[in-house]
Every structure is written in structure tokens, then in C-alpha cells.
Design an enzyme around this catalytic site. Structure first.
Site, PDB file in Angstrom:
ATOM      1  CE1 TYR A 138      50.466  10.166  -5.618  1.00 24.79           C
ATOM      2  CE2 TYR A 138      50.109  10.521  -3.268  1.00 24.79           C
ATOM      3  CZ  TYR A 138      50.223   9.662  -4.355  1.00 24.79           C
ATOM      4  OH  TYR A 138      50.093   8.315  -4.175  1.00 24.79           O
TER       5      TYR A 138
ATOM      6  CG  MET B 149      46.243   7.556   3.132  1.00 23.30           C
ATOM      7  SD  MET B 149      45.301   6.237   2.371  1.00 23.30           S
ATOM      8  CE  MET B 149      44.384   7.131   1.120  1.00 23.30           C
TER       9      MET B 149
ATOM     10  NE  ARG C  66      30.145  21.867  23.236  1.00 22.95           N
ATOM     11  CZ  ARG C  66      31.370  21.458  23.572  1.00 22.95           C
ATOM     12  NH1 ARG C  66      32.369  21.577  22.706  1.00 22.95           N
ATOM     13  NH2 ARG C  66      31.606  20.941  24.764  1.00 22.95           N
TER      14      ARG C  66
ATOM     15  CE  LYS D 166      36.537  16.190  25.065  1.00 24.23           C
ATOM     16  NZ  LYS D 166      35.609  17.281  25.404  1.00 24.23           N
TER      17      LYS D 166
HETATM   18  C1  LIG Z   1      36.250  18.131  26.455  1.00 21.62           C
HETATM   19  C2  LIG Z   1      35.536  18.681  27.615  1.00 21.62           C
HETATM   20  C3  LIG Z   1      36.221  19.003  28.810  1.00 21.62           C
HETATM   21  C4  LIG Z   1      37.735  18.981  28.922  1.00 21.62           C
HETATM   22  O1  LIG Z   1      38.281  20.209  28.484  1.00 21.62           O
HETATM   23  P1  LIG Z   1      39.853  20.500  28.510  1.00 21.62           P
HETATM   24  O2  LIG Z   1      39.964  21.877  27.986  1.00 21.62           O
HETATM   25  O3  LIG Z   1      40.478  19.488  27.602  1.00 21.62           O
HETATM   26  O4  LIG Z   1      40.310  20.343  29.921  1.00 21.62           O
HETATM   27  C5  LIG Z   1      35.467  19.366  29.911  1.00 21.62           C
HETATM   28  N1  LIG Z   1      34.111  19.452  29.839  1.00 21.62           N
HETATM   29  C6  LIG Z   1      33.428  19.200  28.700  1.00 21.62           C
HETATM   30  C7  LIG Z   1      31.948  19.351  28.689  1.00 21.62           C
HETATM   31  C8  LIG Z   1      34.113  18.823  27.550  1.00 21.62           C
HETATM   32  O5  LIG Z   1      33.429  18.595  26.423  1.00 21.62           O
END
Ligand SMILES: *Cc1c(COP(=O)(O)O)cnc(C)c1O
Length: 368
Positions: free
Chosen positions: A264, A313, A136, A38
Site C-alpha cells: 500500500y 491488516m 496512577r 491480565k
Molecule cells: C501489571 C502489573 C503487575 C505485573 O508487572 P510485571 O512487570 O509484568 O511483573 C504487578 N502489579 C500491578 C499493579 C500491575 O498492574
């Protein structure tokens, strides 16, 4: 690698192989490996990373959002892809592009079944997410009967896996809490399996879970940060190699006198005769304003040069009064030795944030 003559994020695919093999060495041979790619593979480059992981025969990939999965399919990635946080608006795309949704509540379950049925799907793989304490995303154990009854009224989908996510797998002060999450997940999974006539895979561990909780590896693990070279502990960091090095160059050197200010809002005032270097990287590239005012730093000629004044920036200015350097010299923001995790700590954040923040504007360069 040639010296950087512009801002560049160098990605070491050899280090990725090393980290993948290291994490795999912690697993039983039949435990599957899902690589989390991701957020552009944690700020590196999701396409090149996914291609390399595919060569390494990774079992699964995961992204957060549908769009990230579509990008990988467009690039020719054929490994199964779990979408961790899909929205119903994308369900048609998910099926069209052979992405596999995490199903985390009753609304999403109902709407995914509707779309799968409309599209005349049979046994479309979905992944049922349970909440075991992170609070979550995910169903509660008390939802098992509802989920199973929905699964039994349709042939359009199957539960390929059941999973949950640990809240504090890196924190050894939270072992008791984590053990309770593990137990709660196992109980929920058992209740679920007993009511189905097939056996979904179970998975729970992220990187720190892999390292700290071998008993929770189950059928598959989901590793992100470890693949990119960070283990959430000094001990584990020694076995992993950061894959990304952020480098830049000195655009200009200024000599300033006592009382003159830099940047700045005139946030830095020279204490005497000083020398500053201007570097072409700023908050739009991922070096946030929290690194300004001498919290963050870069390395020039192996020496630490603090960022002075506010981060702009597109630029930062650093103090090079005591560094022998010239315009055009290479600058290291982080690399395998001067770690991103240390720079992150200087501004009270974590490796995850600094590496994922490196914006798409920064050129990527790959080596093996
Ligand atoms: C991002 C994520 C992971 C990976 O976690 P790491 O600590 O980066 O290994 C695994 N499972 C879920 C559901 C995540 O959102």
C-alpha cells in the site's frame, strides 16, 4: 513442535514452569506468589496459563478488569483472583464470581461497601491500593483514617491486603526513587495496621521488584512479565525462557524488478532485481505498522528478512532476495532465541507491548 503451516502462537508450558520456579527461588519460603494473568496472560492465553499456574500451586492470580476474571471463573479456575482495576458497575459481578477488588479511592470504597452490604456479605476480601509515586491509582497516606473508619463501620468487607506499585523497579538509575517508594509504603502500611485489629498482607513488587529489591518482597509478590520469559535486563533474560513463539509461513514469493513497488502507498521501491515473500500476519494480528518499512523483520531459514513497505491488516511482505526459500516454508517472527524483546526494540517499544498485542485471531498451540 511440527513446522508451522499457518500463523500460530506456540506456548511452551514447560518454560512457564521454569520461569515460575526461577522467580520463586528468589523469594523467602513464606512469601506468597501472585501471578498476573491480565490481557490474556500477556497475550498468550489466560485460561491455559491460569490452569497451569494452578497446578504449580500459585497462591493468587490477578487480572486488570472484571471481565477477565469472569473468563477464568467460567473456565473453572478456583484460585483467588485480584481485580486490579475494577469499576463500580461490575461490583455485583465481582461478588457473584468471587473476585477480589482493588479499592483505590474513596468513591470505589463507598460503593463497594454498599454493594457488599446489599448482598449481605461478611468479611468480603478487598485489597487496598496506595499510591506511592506512580500517580496512577491508589489512596494517599493521608486517606488512612478515612479508610479505617469506613472499614470499622461495616462487617461486610475486610482488607485482605494493602499494596502499592513501583514506578521504575527495572531502572537502576532510579534506585533512590524506588527506595523512597518502598519506605513510603512501609510507613503507610504501619500507620494502617496500627489502627486495625487484624493484619493485612503487604505487597509491592512486580517482576523487576522481585529481582532488584529483595527487601521489598514482603508477604506477597506480583509477577507478570517474568513468568512469560522477560526480565527487563539482559542479565535476567538469560535465566528466563520466553514461553511464546510466533510462527507463520510463506504464502507467496514475488520476483520484482528495479523501480517496482511493494504494498500500500507504494512505500517500498526495489533497488534492483529482488525477491519478496508474503506472510499471513498483519497489524490486525498484532504486528503494528511501526514494524513496517524495514524496522521490523522475521526469520526464514535462520536468516533475517526485513519487513518492506507498510504492514497491511492481514499480511506483511519481507525481503528474501538473499534467502533460499520457497512458498510453504516456515517463518519465525519471534521465539526463544530470536526474542520478542529484540523485535520490540527495533520499533522503539518493549516486550510487554509486542506480546500483549498478539490478537485473539492467531491460533494458540500448547506444548509441555
Ligand atoms: C501489571 C502489573 C503487575 C505485573 O508487572 P510485571 O512487570 O509484568 O511483573 C504487578 N502489579 C500491578 C499493579 C500491575 O498492574
Amino acid at each position: 513442535m511440527p513446522k508451522a503451516n499457518e500463523t500460530v502462537l506456540e506456548i511452551d508450558l514447560g518454560a512457564l514452569t521454569h520461569n515460575f520456579n526461577y522467580l520463586k527461588s528468589k523469594l523467602q519460603s513464606n512469601t506468597k506468589f501472585l501471578a498476573v494473568v491480565k490481557a490474556f496472560a500477556y497475550g498468550s492465553d489466560s485460561i491455559e496459563i491460569a490452569k497451569h499456574l494452578e497446578l504449580l500451586k500459585v497462591d493468587y492470580l490477578a487480572v486488570a478488569y472484571t471481565k477477565e476474571g469472569v473468563l477464568l471463573r467460567d473456565a473453572g479456575i478456583t484460585t483467588p483472583i485480584l481485580v486490579l482495576h475494577p469499576q463500580p458497575i461490575n461490583f455485583e459481578t465481582i461478588i457473584e464470581r468471587c473476585l477480589e477488588p482493588s479499592i483505590y479511592n474513596a468513591k470505589v470504597l463507598k460503593e463497594f461497601i454498599e454493594v457488599a452490604e446489599e448482598q449481605k456479605q461478611k468479611d468480603y476480601p478487598v485489597h487496598i491500593k496506595f499510591n506511592t509515586g506512580l500517580n496512577r491509582l491508589g489512596f494517599w497516606e493521608s486517606d488512612v483514617d478515612h479508610i479505617v473508619s469506613k472499614l470499622k463501620t461495616t462487617t461486610s468487607i475486610i482488607a485482605k491486603s494493602i499494596f502499592s506499585h513501583l514506578a521504575a523497579s527495572e531502572d537502576l538509575n532510579e534506585v533512590e526513587f524506588t527506595n523512597r517508594q518502598i519506605e513510603s509504603f512501609k510507613t503507610t502500611a504501619k500507620t494502617f495496621e496500627d489502627k486495625l485489629d487484624y493484619q493485612p498482607w503487604l505487597h509491592l513488587c512486580n517482576t523487576s521488584g522481585v529481582i532488584n529489591y529483595p527487601k521489598a518482597h514482603l508477604d506477597m509478590v506480583r509477577c507478570g512479565i517474568g513468568l512469560y520469559g522477560f526480565g527487563n535486563s539482559a542479565d535476567e533474560d538469560k535465566s528466563l525462557k520466553p514461553i511464546a513463539s510466533l510462527k507463520s509461513v510463506i504464502s507467496q514469493i514475488h520476483k520484482i524488478e528495479k523501480g517496482e513497488t511493494v504494498g500500500y502507498n507504494r512505500a517500498y521501491t526495489a533497488k534492483g532485481s529482488e525477491k519478496t515473500a508474503t506472510i499471513p500476519i498483519g497489524h490486525a494480528d498484532g504486528i503494528g505498522r511501526q514494524y513496517g518499512n524495514e524496522k521490523g523483520y522475521v526469520f526464514i531459514d535462520g536468516k533475517k528478512a526485513p519487513i518492506i513497505g507498510n504492514v497491511c491488516m492481514d499480511m506483511v511482505m519481507v525481503n528474501v532476495t538473499n534467502i533460499d526459500c520457497s512458498e510453504g516454508d516456515e517463518v519465525i517472527i519471534f521465539d526463544a532465541t530470536n526474542k520478542a524483546s529484540d523485535l520490540a526494540e527495533s520499533a522503539n517499544t518493549i516486550s510487554y507491548e509486542i506480546i500483549t498485542a498478539i490478537s485473539q485471531r492467531v491460533k494458540r498451540r500448547f506444548s509441555n
